[in-house]
Scaffold this active site. Structure first.
Site, short mmCIF file in Angstrom:
data_model
loop_
_atom_site.label_atom_id
_atom_site.label_comp_id
_atom_site.label_asym_id
_atom_site.label_seq_id
_atom_site.Cartn_x
_atom_site.Cartn_y
_atom_site.Cartn_z
N GLY A 16 0.79 -1.24 0.00
CA GLY A 16 0.00 0.00 0.00
C GLY A 16 0.82 1.28 0.00
N ARG A 64 -16.31 -15.21 -7.77
CA ARG A 64 -15.96 -13.84 -8.13
C ARG A 64 -17.12 -12.87 -7.95
NH1 ARG A 64 -11.67 -12.28 -10.26
NH2 ARG A 64 -11.20 -14.22 -11.33
N MET A 89 -4.75 -6.78 -6.53
CA MET A 89 -4.28 -7.87 -7.39
C MET A 89 -5.36 -8.88 -7.76
SD MET A 89 -1.30 -6.88 -7.94
CE MET A 89 -0.50 -8.26 -8.75
N ARG A 90 -6.61 -8.47 -7.65
CA ARG A 90 -7.68 -9.40 -8.05
C ARG A 90 -8.44 -8.77 -9.23
NH1 ARG A 90 -10.86 -13.87 -5.91
NH2 ARG A 90 -13.04 -13.63 -6.49
N ILE A 91 -8.69 -9.61 -10.21
CA ILE A 91 -9.45 -9.13 -11.39
C ILE A 91 -10.89 -8.90 -10.95
CG2 ILE A 91 -10.27 -9.74 -13.70
CD1 ILE A 91 -7.37 -9.78 -13.95
N LEU A 92 -11.43 -7.75 -11.33
CA LEU A 92 -12.83 -7.43 -11.00
C LEU A 92 -13.72 -7.86 -12.18
CD1 LEU A 92 -11.98 -3.95 -9.56
CD2 LEU A 92 -12.97 -5.84 -8.24
N ASN A 106 -6.65 3.10 -12.07
CA ASN A 106 -5.63 2.16 -11.62
C ASN A 106 -4.26 2.74 -11.97
OD1 ASN A 106 -4.49 -0.33 -10.71
ND2 ASN A 106 -4.27 -0.99 -12.85
N SER A 135 1.73 4.35 -15.67
CA SER A 135 0.54 4.97 -16.26
C SER A 135 -0.60 4.91 -15.26
CB SER A 135 0.09 4.19 -17.51
OG SER A 135 1.14 4.03 -18.42
N THR A 140 -11.40 -0.50 -17.21
CA THR A 140 -12.48 -1.02 -18.05
C THR A 140 -12.43 -2.54 -17.98
OG1 THR A 140 -10.99 -1.00 -19.95
CG2 THR A 140 -12.41 0.92 -19.68
N ASP A 144 -6.01 -3.44 -18.06
CA ASP A 144 -5.00 -2.41 -18.35
C ASP A 144 -5.19 -1.74 -19.72
OD1 ASP A 144 -3.82 -3.07 -15.91
OD2 ASP A 144 -2.51 -4.56 -16.82
N GLU A 173 5.52 6.72 -9.54
CA GLU A 173 4.11 6.38 -9.25
C GLU A 173 3.60 7.25 -8.11
OE1 GLU A 173 3.23 2.20 -8.67
OE2 GLU A 173 4.75 1.60 -10.10
#
Ligand code: GRF
Length: 187
Positions: A16, A64, A89-92, A106, A135, A140, A144, A173
């Site tokens: 974090g 999910r 680190m989890r795909i939504l 992100n 970046s 979406t 990425d 970043e």
């Protein structure tokens, strides 16, 4: 609660450091929630010590859609109208993305559209790139691939390893993300 774009929920899975920068640099936005799919994410304690509401649940082994729905309810309950992913680190899933469409950012450690996904620093070194970077993009359904709203470049130096390059990118970043989020909530 009606979502307010200036109220931000940050999603994390680990240390974090970007989350800490987003909180410390908050100016025209307020961080109202830090949520994690890892209850042991170190960033959660840091946020809680500063009086910020936290939510966590271990996503491992969970369906999910069921996990996404619980996370979405926590965000909606907080009143947040903007969501900042910071090492989440989890795909939504598509339902979650549609629920918060156009309101999620992100930070990704590459100069998108180069190096979507993981191991970006190793891939930049492997390719012999002279510049690398980070970046901030709109989230979406495609990983990425959303609109890039801010980017910062760093040089790749002779003798760089994944860790030296990662540290150079991470410093950028920390500078880039709070500025990009401030502009995003105001647009
Ligand atoms: C950062 O490199 C970020 O670009 C990527 O995951 C890392 C998270 O680091 N998405 P931290 O948890 O913010 O320190």
């Amino acid at each position: 609660m009606t979502p307010d774009p200036a109220k931000v929920a940050i999603l994390i899975s680990g240390r974090g450091s970007n989350m800490r920068r987003l909180i410390d640099a908050a100016d025209n936005y307020e961080v109202v929630l830090v949520a994690s799919n890892r209850p042991d994410a170190p960033g959660l304690d840091w946020a809680a010590e500063r009086g910020i509401a936290t939510w966590s649940e271990d996503s491992r082994g969970q369906d999910r859609a069921a996990f996404d729905d619980k996370l979405a309810v926590a965000i909606e309950t907080s009143g947040a109208g903007t969501i900042a992913l910071a090492g989440f680190m989890r795909i939504l899933g598509p339902d979650f993305i549609r629920r918060f469409e156009g309101r999620m950012l992100n930070i990704h450690p590459s100069l998108l559209p180069k190096y979507k996904g993981l191991d970006t620093h190793a891939r930049a070194l492997e390719a012999g790139d002279a510049v690398h970077g980070c970046s901030v993009h709109v989230v979406t359904e495609e990983l990425d691939a959303g609109e890039v709203v801010a980017q910062a470049e760093v040089p790749v130096k002779e003798g760089d390893t994944v860790s030296t390059l990662e540290a150079r990118v991470l410093a950028e970043e920390h500078r880039l993300y709070p500025a990009a989020l401030a502009r995003f909530v105001a647009r």
